[in-house]
Design a protein around this motif. Sequence first.
Motif, short mmCIF file in Angstrom:
data_model
loop_
_atom_site.label_atom_id
_atom_site.label_comp_id
_atom_site.label_asym_id
_atom_site.label_seq_id
_atom_site.Cartn_x
_atom_site.Cartn_y
_atom_site.Cartn_z
N ASP A 1 -29.90 110.88 59.82
CA ASP A 1 -29.63 109.67 60.47
C ASP A 1 -30.76 108.93 60.86
O ASP A 1 -30.50 107.62 61.48
CB ASP A 1 -28.66 109.86 61.70
N ILE A 2 -31.86 108.96 60.10
CA ILE A 2 -32.95 108.25 60.42
C ILE A 2 -32.95 106.87 59.87
O ILE A 2 -32.59 106.53 58.98
CB ILE A 2 -34.35 109.09 59.62
N GLN A 3 -33.65 105.95 60.70
CA GLN A 3 -33.43 104.47 60.36
C GLN A 3 -34.65 104.04 59.57
O GLN A 3 -35.51 104.90 59.49
CB GLN A 3 -33.59 103.75 61.73
N ARG A 4 -34.62 103.15 58.87
CA ARG A 4 -35.47 102.41 57.91
C ARG A 4 -36.99 102.36 58.74
O ARG A 4 -37.95 102.89 58.12
CB ARG A 4 -35.02 101.26 57.41
N GLU A 5 -36.85 101.90 59.97
CA GLU A 5 -38.19 101.56 60.62
C GLU A 5 -38.90 102.90 60.88
O GLU A 5 -39.98 103.00 60.53
CB GLU A 5 -38.03 100.64 61.78
N LYS B 1 -42.56 96.93 55.51
CA LYS B 1 -41.48 97.03 56.17
C LYS B 1 -40.61 95.89 55.83
O LYS B 1 -39.31 96.22 55.80
CB LYS B 1 -41.94 96.77 57.87
N ASP C 1 -36.72 96.61 54.38
CA ASP C 1 -35.46 95.88 55.27
C ASP C 1 -34.43 95.31 54.40
O ASP C 1 -33.51 95.17 54.52
CB ASP C 1 -36.19 95.02 56.18
N TRP D 1 -31.38 101.22 49.44
CA TRP D 1 -32.27 102.00 50.42
C TRP D 1 -31.98 103.57 50.48
O TRP D 1 -32.95 104.46 50.35
CB TRP D 1 -32.32 101.55 51.90
#
Length: 246
Positions: free
Chosen positions: A143-147, A185, A189, A194
């Motif tokens: 569940d890791i986010q892009r940032e 980044k 985004d 992704w």
Amino acid sequence: MTDQPRRSYDLLLENIEADLRSGAISLGDQLPGERTLAETYGISRASVREGIRILDAMGVLRSSSGSGPKSGAIIISEPSAGLSSALRLHMASSRLPVADIVQTRVLLETWAAATAAARPPSKAADEALGRAAALLEAMDAPDIQREAFHHLDAQFHVELSSLAGNAVIETMMASLSGAISGYVKNAVDVMEDWPAVMKHLQHQHHGIYDAVASGRGEDAARLLREHIEWFYAQIPPEDPAGTAGK
């Protein structure tokens, strides 16, 4: 061609450099107050403040207001912070193309990987590999986010480069990584695919780590080059971040 006029705060910078070289001041030492520095070097307090601001931006000092033992200017050494800021500004002015920054990263990282793989085992190397492995595990979170992924990814590359045992290379890597952080980044985004890109990056990271950890220097260097160039190719040319690298 006339010489540039000498700035009064240059005297402060030169004397602090000389004192660091001679050992008169060391990391963690606190500089005297503005009045004392101004009197010692024969410059105005305004020039002292300007010099301290510059040294702060360069990562040589950490200055804070107020009173007490932790107030004032403390000697530190964070060269990558100052270099990153300078690189970002020159990149923004288009004097340093981001594509050239990426190429420089390829050169530095492939050399560092090959060198790290060839070094004999040591406690420091084991600890660095452990930190890199922990970063890999964090990046593998479903569940890791892009940032968050991008931040951990940058740390992973710097950590691997530190295994070469070259402080200048490590500093340059941290600086280059920080300099292109915003561009990367922005590119991440806007990537519609992704999840697929991230999965491929995770696979590449593990391959690079395994090659370094098992002493396969040539493989590590090759995989790193392929990794960086592959991500670079994923960024749409029309994107403002299209000249960024991973």
